[in-house]
Design an enzyme around this catalytic site. Structure first.
Site, short mmCIF file in Angstrom:
data_model
loop_
_atom_site.label_atom_id
_atom_site.label_comp_id
_atom_site.label_asym_id
_atom_site.label_seq_id
_atom_site.Cartn_x
_atom_site.Cartn_y
_atom_site.Cartn_z
N GLY A 1 -0.09 -3.91 4.36
CA GLY A 1 -0.52 -2.44 4.43
C GLY A 1 0.59 -1.17 4.90
O GLY A 1 1.49 -0.81 4.55
N SER A 2 -0.30 -1.14 6.27
CA SER A 2 -0.18 -0.44 6.94
C SER A 2 1.43 -0.99 8.07
O SER A 2 2.33 -0.12 8.46
CB SER A 2 -0.74 -0.50 8.49
OG SER A 2 -2.05 -0.39 8.54
N LYS B 1 -8.26 0.90 -5.20
CA LYS B 1 -9.39 -0.01 -4.55
C LYS B 1 -10.86 0.74 -4.83
O LYS B 1 -10.98 1.71 -4.88
CB LYS B 1 -9.30 0.17 -2.69
CG LYS B 1 -7.83 -0.56 -2.29
CD LYS B 1 -8.14 -0.17 -0.23
CE LYS B 1 -6.99 -1.30 -0.04
NZ LYS B 1 -7.07 -2.70 0.11
N ARG C 1 -5.26 -20.95 7.38
CA ARG C 1 -6.16 -21.85 7.67
C ARG C 1 -7.27 -23.18 7.36
O ARG C 1 -7.50 -23.77 7.63
CB ARG C 1 -5.50 -22.27 9.17
CG ARG C 1 -4.37 -22.09 9.32
CD ARG C 1 -3.95 -22.67 11.36
NE ARG C 1 -2.70 -23.01 11.27
CZ ARG C 1 -1.84 -23.45 10.92
NH1 ARG C 1 -2.36 -24.87 10.45
NH2 ARG C 1 -0.49 -24.03 11.17
N GLY D 1 -2.69 -7.56 8.64
CA GLY D 1 -1.99 -7.19 9.90
C GLY D 1 -0.38 -7.90 9.05
O GLY D 1 0.07 -8.08 10.64
N GLY E 1 -5.13 -3.05 8.81
CA GLY E 1 -4.64 -2.14 9.87
C GLY E 1 -4.53 -2.05 11.49
O GLY E 1 -4.25 -1.49 12.16
N ASP F 1 1.30 -1.42 -0.01
CA ASP F 1 -0.33 0.14 -0.30
C ASP F 1 1.09 1.36 0.38
O ASP F 1 2.08 1.31 0.78
CB ASP F 1 -1.07 -0.08 1.43
CG ASP F 1 -1.82 -0.40 1.20
OD1 ASP F 1 -2.33 -1.25 -0.18
OD2 ASP F 1 -2.51 -1.00 2.45
#
Lengths: 194, 294
Positions: free
Chosen positions: B235-236, B81, B165, B214, B153, B24
């Protein structure tokens, strides 16, 4: 016959499947030591910038150059073609600089311009289905390079001795004739070695 | 005959991203850092998921100028997005020349019933999924790539692990069903019989599946690869860390060499502080992005 597929990033599994369907053993290559056990090497499609960076990081540039110097065949598809080229338009630095050609990256435009088409290739009887994804073009070749196919007058498949390059993705179809062509190049190179 | 936008051309694009990291970015400078670190693509957006959480309100498609600025800066593919079900945002992104659209639960959904009919587009879509049913419903609508949802995030990998999983174990279950049992399972999962038959026969999803939501450290990325992801979205995790350049490079290397634990140790040294994480149980139901989409 053992053919490696450089597995730093990109369509590795698809090339291994094609190689096995064409009748040889496919190996995923992550470390330079693995090159010693191979008869040929495929540099797959992916992102050429990423593959080039990781090749530098893990010492693949010199190792693949010496692999090539032994006359062992190398086949680059899409990003792999860019990695093989001596010159890249708009960039000062190329990667392996093995094939005497200039390439233009993303020559057809963005992803919405990506396409597939039937493509005649010299040395292969009927046209193959060629999948072009944000594909590069070969814009200029040296005297040693043999042009195997063109699309709209531009070069998309080329060979220079034991090196083979395609702008598109033969590994995304079930047609393995281009992989068989590459295996024949390996057989021929082994004959020369003896 | 020359054909654009075929399923093979769209899915092929995702195949080329395999083994890579998609990052991102919010501006040209971050895009440059991502490309230099070896990202296979960037996602251009106004705010990374952790900022979207902090800002609250309705999160929408980014201002097109951000996308255009990023396109001018890098030569790798640029994704963007659109809100779930927001056909027009997606058409706008296609018109701008986005290489890929993420129909994303990170943005506030525009439609609470229908996702976008992705078959009407020349460019490919990636969609999030937390289980096999959701994954195959998105493929049925024309998604060319999937990603596990995780909990975006948060810098907390636990939900991404849970989703991957679960998908893996559901695939194993489908493989072990007899063909006559597949009809009932298709009904249970709410998916087409043909797509389920494909999973039964191949033992994998019909399209490339990345992990997302994550990923904050090189080990997180390697863990997702170990669990069978084809690549990762971050992302973050990069631009909310202390040292984005180093985190970006390290995450790329750990993704490539995800079974080389010595190498992962090396690249994890002295990276500085990763993004600050959020414990999932601290999130209220309305703050959970993974529950958007179905």
């Amino acid at each position: 016959m053992k053919v490696g597929v450089l597995a730093l990033q990109g369509a590795v599994a698809e090339h291994i499947r094609s190689i096995e369907q064409a009748g040889a053993t496919g190996v995923s290559v992550k470390r330079v030591e693995q090159l010693d056990e191979l008869d040929g090497l495929i540099i797959p499609g992916g992102e050429s910038t990423t593959i080039g960076k990781l090749m530098r990081k893990y010492d693949f540039i010199d190792a693949v150059r010496s692999f090539s110097a032994q006359g062992k065949p190398i086949f680059g598809t899409c990003a792999g073609l860019i990695v093989l080229a001596e010159r890249i338009e708009g960039q000062d630095e190329a990667h392996l600089e093995l094939m005497d050609m200039t390439v233009a990256r993303n020559a057809f435009g963005r992803q919405r311009e990506s396409f597939e088409t039937d493509l005649p290739v010299q040395g292969i009887d009927e046209p193959i289905r060629a999948v072009f994804i944000r594909a590069p073009l070969i814009t200029q070749v040296g005297p040693e390079v043999e042009v195997l196919s063109t699309f709209n007058g531009e070069i998309v498949t080329a060979r220079q001795g034991h090196l083979l390059a395609a702008s598109y993705h033969p590994e995304l179809t079930d047609d393995v004739r281009l992989h068989e062509y590459f295996l024949d190049m390996i057989k021929d190179s082994a004959v020369v070695e003896r | 005959m020359m054909e654009t936008g075929t399923s093979r051309v769209k899915r092929g694009m995702a195949e080329m991203q395999k083994g890579g990291v998609i990052m991102d970015v919010m501006n040209a400078e971050q895009a440059r850092i991502a490309e230099a670190a070896g990202a296979v693509a960037v996602m251009a957006l106004e705010r990374v998921p952790s900022d979207i959480r902090a800002a609250g309100g309705v999160a929408r498609m980014a201002d097109p100028t951000i996308f255009e600025e990023v396109v001018k800066t890098v030569s790798i593919p640029v994704m963007a997005k659109a809100r779930i079900g927001h056909y027009v945002e997606a058409k706008v992104l296609e018109a701008l020349g986005a290489d890929y659209i993420d129909e994303s639960e990170v943005l506030t959904p525009a439609d609470e019933v229908f996702h976008i009919n992705k078959k009407e587009f020349t460019i490919p879509f990636v969609c999030g999924a937390k289980d096999l049913g959701e994954a195959l419903r998105r493929v049925g609508e024309g998604a060319s790539m999937l990603r596990t949802k995780g909990e975006p995030g948060t810098g907390n990998i636990v939900e991404a692990v849970r989703h991957l999983r679960l998908i893996n174990s559901q695939i194993r279950k489908v493989q072990n069903l007899s063909k006559d049992e597949l009809y009932a399972e298709a009904k249970n999962l709410g998916v087409s019989y043909d797509l389920l038959l494909d999973v039964h026969e191949t033992g994998k999803l019909p399209v490339v599946n990345f992990a997302a939501g994550g990923v904050a450290t090189p080990s997180d990325a390697a863990l997702m690869m170990h669990l069978g992801a084809d690549g990762v979205f971050v992302g973050s995790g990069i631009f909310k860390s202390d040292n984005p350049e180093r985190f970006a490079r390290a995450i790329v290397e750990a993704t490539t060499h995800y079974t080389d634990y010595k190498l992962i140790a090396e690249v994890s040294k002295n990276l500085g502080t990763p993004m600050k994480g959020i414990e999932i149980s601290k999130l209220s139901a309305s703050e959970r992005m993974q529950d958007r989409g179905w």
